[in-house]
Design a protein around this motif. Structure first.
Motif, PDB file in Angstrom:
ATOM      1  N   ALA A  27       0.846  -1.187   0.000  1.00  0.00           N
ATOM      2  CA  ALA A  27       0.000   0.000   0.000  1.00  0.00           C
ATOM      3  C   ALA A  27       0.886   1.243   0.000  1.00  0.00           C
ATOM      4  CB  ALA A  27      -0.907  -0.002   1.225  1.00  0.00           C
ATOM      5  N   LEU A  28       0.783   2.045  -1.051  1.00  0.00           N
ATOM      6  CA  LEU A  28       1.435   3.347  -1.071  1.00  0.00           C
ATOM      7  C   LEU A  28       0.413   4.335  -0.519  1.00  0.00           C
ATOM      8  CD1 LEU A  28       3.689   5.271  -1.647  1.00  0.00           C
ATOM      9  CD2 LEU A  28       3.020   5.301  -4.042  1.00  0.00           C
ATOM     10  N   CYS A  29       0.473   4.539   0.796  1.00  0.00           N
ATOM     11  CA  CYS A  29      -0.494   5.375   1.505  1.00  0.00           C
ATOM     12  C   CYS A  29      -0.111   6.843   1.327  1.00  0.00           C
ATOM     13  CB  CYS A  29      -0.496   5.023   2.987  1.00  0.00           C
ATOM     14  SG  CYS A  29      -0.920   3.293   3.308  1.00  0.00           S
ATOM     15  N   HIS A  30      -1.103   7.668   1.013  1.00  0.00           N
ATOM     16  CA  HIS A  30      -0.831   9.086   0.779  1.00  0.00           C
ATOM     17  C   HIS A  30      -1.982   9.935   1.279  1.00  0.00           C
ATOM     18  CE1 HIS A  30      -3.573   9.131  -2.729  1.00  0.00           C
ATOM     19  NE2 HIS A  30      -3.151   7.895  -2.888  1.00  0.00           N
ATOM     20  N   ARG A  31      -1.674  11.221   1.461  1.00  0.00           N
ATOM     21  CA  ARG A  31      -2.672  12.219   1.841  1.00  0.00           C
ATOM     22  C   ARG A  31      -2.274  13.547   1.210  1.00  0.00           C
ATOM     23  NH1 ARG A  31      -1.165  13.137   8.260  1.00  0.00           N
ATOM     24  NH2 ARG A  31       0.803  14.233   7.878  1.00  0.00           N
ATOM     25  N   GLY A  32      -3.263  14.414   1.035  1.00  0.00           N
ATOM     26  CA  GLY A  32      -3.004  15.718   0.442  1.00  0.00           C
ATOM     27  C   GLY A  32      -2.950  15.638  -1.077  1.00  0.00           C
ATOM     28  N   THR A  33      -2.757  16.800  -1.692  1.00  0.00           N
ATOM     29  CA  THR A  33      -2.709  16.887  -3.153  1.00  0.00           C
ATOM     30  C   THR A  33      -1.582  17.807  -3.596  1.00  0.00           C
ATOM     31  OG1 THR A  33      -4.278  18.730  -3.160  1.00  0.00           O
ATOM     32  CG2 THR A  33      -5.203  16.508  -3.416  1.00  0.00           C
ATOM     33  N   GLY A  34      -1.248  17.697  -4.865  1.00  0.00           N
ATOM     34  CA  GLY A  34      -0.235  18.582  -5.463  1.00  0.00           C
ATOM     35  C   GLY A  34       1.078  18.551  -4.720  1.00  0.00           C
ATOM     36  N   ASP A  35       1.663  19.742  -4.535  1.00  0.00           N
ATOM     37  CA  ASP A  35       2.956  19.832  -3.842  1.00  0.00           C
ATOM     38  C   ASP A  35       2.849  19.481  -2.363  1.00  0.00           C
ATOM     39  OD1 ASP A  35       4.180  20.592  -6.186  1.00  0.00           O
ATOM     40  OD2 ASP A  35       4.082  22.752  -5.751  1.00  0.00           O
ATOM     41  N   GLY A  36       1.620  19.491  -1.818  1.00  0.00           N
ATOM     42  CA  GLY A  36       1.416  19.158  -0.410  1.00  0.00           C
ATOM     43  C   GLY A  36       1.190  17.683  -0.161  1.00  0.00           C
ATOM     44  N   ARG A  37       1.233  16.871  -1.204  1.00  0.00           N
ATOM     45  CA  ARG A  37       1.010  15.430  -1.033  1.00  0.00           C
ATOM     46  C   ARG A  37       2.133  14.820  -0.210  1.00  0.00           C
ATOM     47  NH1 ARG A  37       0.075  11.676  -6.079  1.00  0.00           N
ATOM     48  NH2 ARG A  37      -2.102  12.176  -5.711  1.00  0.00           N
ATOM     49  N   GLU A  38       1.736  13.973   0.731  1.00  0.00           N
ATOM     50  CA  GLU A  38       2.697  13.246   1.559  1.00  0.00           C
ATOM     51  C   GLU A  38       2.426  11.759   1.434  1.00  0.00           C
ATOM     52  OE1 GLU A  38       3.660  15.870   5.415  1.00  0.00           O
ATOM     53  OE2 GLU A  38       1.576  15.185   5.292  1.00  0.00           O
ATOM     54  N   VAL A  39       3.489  10.976   1.600  1.00  0.00           N
ATOM     55  CA  VAL A  39       3.356   9.517   1.603  1.00  0.00           C
ATOM     56  C   VAL A  39       3.811   8.990   2.963  1.00  0.00           C
ATOM     57  CG1 VAL A  39       3.583   9.253  -0.886  1.00  0.00           C
ATOM     58  CG2 VAL A  39       5.618   9.151   0.523  1.00  0.00           C
ATOM     59  N   LEU A  40       3.228   7.873   3.341  1.00  0.00           N
ATOM     60  CA  LEU A  40       3.498   7.276   4.650  1.00  0.00           C
ATOM     61  C   LEU A  40       4.543   6.175   4.509  1.00  0.00           C
ATOM     62  CD1 LEU A  40       2.607   7.092   7.659  1.00  0.00           C
ATOM     63  CD2 LEU A  40       0.973   5.347   6.916  1.00  0.00           C
TER      64      LEU A  40
END
Length: 152
Positions: A27-40
């Motif tokens: 699982a490539l877990c992520h949150r946010g969008t665009g330049d603010g996207r982060e991955v766990l």
């Protein structure tokens, strides 16, 4: 003569002696969008290196469902949506209990994280942290996973 033997080894014998790759889901877990996207990223239990949640396929679950189950057990992702199609694969050698490395091909599924819990099955065995895509790519060891993280 040596050249002929080397050619036979490289072309016929060596490929026959290699083990087939085993399959895992991640699982490539992520949150946010665009330049603010982060991955766990989480730490592995054995070496403490940064990885994404992953594990063996689970009987009765589709691959994306199994990836979500791993995200829950290893990182506490209690709500999220996994895409039905994998976003790519990466390979690595998994060291088994016997000490022998086993080649593994890992199908990676995008998981948009909606909610996380602090108490989950492996909470006391792992650390987890959100990173920018580029920072995450610099922290994982597997080259193909680095590329997946940069291109995501």
């Amino acid at each position: 003569m040596t050249r002929t033997l080397r050619g036979l080894w490289d072309s016929y014998l060596s490929p026959m002696l290699q083990r087939p790759k085993r399959l895992q889901v991640a699982a490539l877990c992520h949150r946010g969008t665009g330049d603010g996207r982060e991955v766990l990223l989480i730490t592995s239990r054995d070496t403490g290196r940064w990885i994404i949640p992953k594990g063996w396929p689970i009987r009765g679950l589709s691959s994306p469902e199994a990836a979500m189950q791993e995200a829950w057990e290893e990182a506490g992702v209690s709500e999220g949506s996994a895409q039905e199609k994998s976003i790519g694969t990466y390979t690595y050698d998994k060291r088994m209990r016997s000490g022998l490395p086993v080649p593994v091909e890992t199908l990676v599924y995008s998981v948009e994280v909606e909610e996380m819990e602090k108490d989950f099955p492996e909470a006391r065995e792992r650390r987890l942290k959100w990173f920018s895509q580029s920072d995450a790519a610099n922290l994982v060891q597997e080259r193909e996973l680095q590329t997946l993280l940069r291109d995501f």
